[in-house]
Scaffold this active site. Structure first.
Site, PDB file in Angstrom:
ATOM      1  CG  ASP A  83      -2.081  -0.895   1.147  1.00  0.00           C
ATOM      2  OD1 ASP A  83      -2.110  -1.730   0.222  1.00  0.00           O
ATOM      3  OD2 ASP A  83      -2.982  -0.793   2.001  1.00  0.00           O
ATOM      4  CG  HIS A 112       2.287   0.150   4.244  1.00  0.00           C
ATOM      5  ND1 HIS A 112       1.923  -0.753   5.231  1.00  0.00           N
ATOM      6  CD2 HIS A 112       1.181   0.917   4.005  1.00  0.00           C
ATOM      7  CE1 HIS A 112       0.657  -0.530   5.572  1.00  0.00           C
ATOM      8  NE2 HIS A 112       0.186   0.467   4.851  1.00  0.00           N
TER       9      HIS A 112
END
Length: 251
Positions: free
Chosen positions: A69, A214
């Site tokens: 993400d 991430h």
């Protein structure tokens, strides 16, 4: 998960009525229970309280999905180098503003065969308080950037912070997206210790897991290096959201 929550609440409700029937405390309890349920449902995407998000693949084989993400960022190329070295495909849920900032990195993600998901245009900290029209605007604006810079379209959407509510559910339906969640949350943006992040991921891993990471820090890159070695040792293969949906449609 959602059904277990309802069963638990039902049992609590009946027990409380038995003890406090007719009391003002019963009404206070009802309000508190309702508020707690809504808050819990909003922040835990695995409950599928407001939207039926995909949080895990139903499979009998040892396969998992790596999802990243909040990119693209200046760290993303290192992640891509490692994934390319290991011949692994992942799914990147990208923020529109960051695609505009790092267009060539975004194009590289696509060129190297990874799946792309919409992660809103701005990834606002106020996501949970936005109107449905504003959420639709956020999703559609990110789609426009993805199309303009990447020349692709995506049906996948991941709510920032995993937050869902009626407005977000309406926006997802309006934009005809598939909401993608996770069942293994690394907390790599919260935990500083790399070993703790690695242990958190590996101890919760099972067949069909969707892992939330991430591509935003050196720390997570280091964790990914060790995680890929673990997956290799344990003979896990990987899948992307594209391959998962395509295999489901072909069944």
């Amino acid at each position: 998960m959602k059904y277990y929550l309802f069963i638990l609440l039902y049992l609590f409700w009946n027990s409380f009525i038995y003890v406090f029937n007719g009391s003002i405390w019963m009404y206070i309890f009802c309000f508190g229970l309702f508020s707690a349920t809504v808050i819990w449902g909003s922040f835990d995407i695995q409950l599928k309280y407001f939207i039926n998000s995909i949080t895990q693949k139903r499979t009998k084989i040892k396969e998992i999905a790596l999802t990243f993400d909040d990119g693209p960022t200046e760290f993303t190329p290192k992640f891509l180098d490692l994934l390319k070295e290991k011949n692994i495909k992942a799914t990147f849920f990208c923020i529109g503003k960051r695609i505009e900032k790092y267009p060539k990195i975004f194009q590289r993600i696509i060129a190297e065969g990874h799946s792309i998901g919409n992660h809103t245009y701005s990834h606002s900290n106020n996501t949970g308080f936005l109107s449905s029209s504003k959420m639709i605007e956020e999703i559609e604006k990110c789609d426009e950037v993805i199309s303009k810079i990447g020349n692709i379209k995506t049906n996948f959407y991941r709510p920032p912070f995993g937050v869902t509510n009626p407005n977000i559910a309406k926006a997802i339906k309006k934009t005809q997206k598939k909401s993608i969640g996770w069942n293994v949350r690394s907390l790599d943006t919260v935990i500083d210790n790399e070993k703790k992040i690695y242990n958190r991921i590996t101890k919760n891993l099972n067949k069909g897991s969707i892992i939330l990471l991430h591509d935003t820090s050196e720390k997570t890159y280091n964790v990914l290096v060790e995680l890929l070695l673990f997956l290799e040792r344990e003979k896990y293969s990987t899948f992307t959201m594209d391959s998962m949906i395509n295999s489901t449609n072909n069944d």
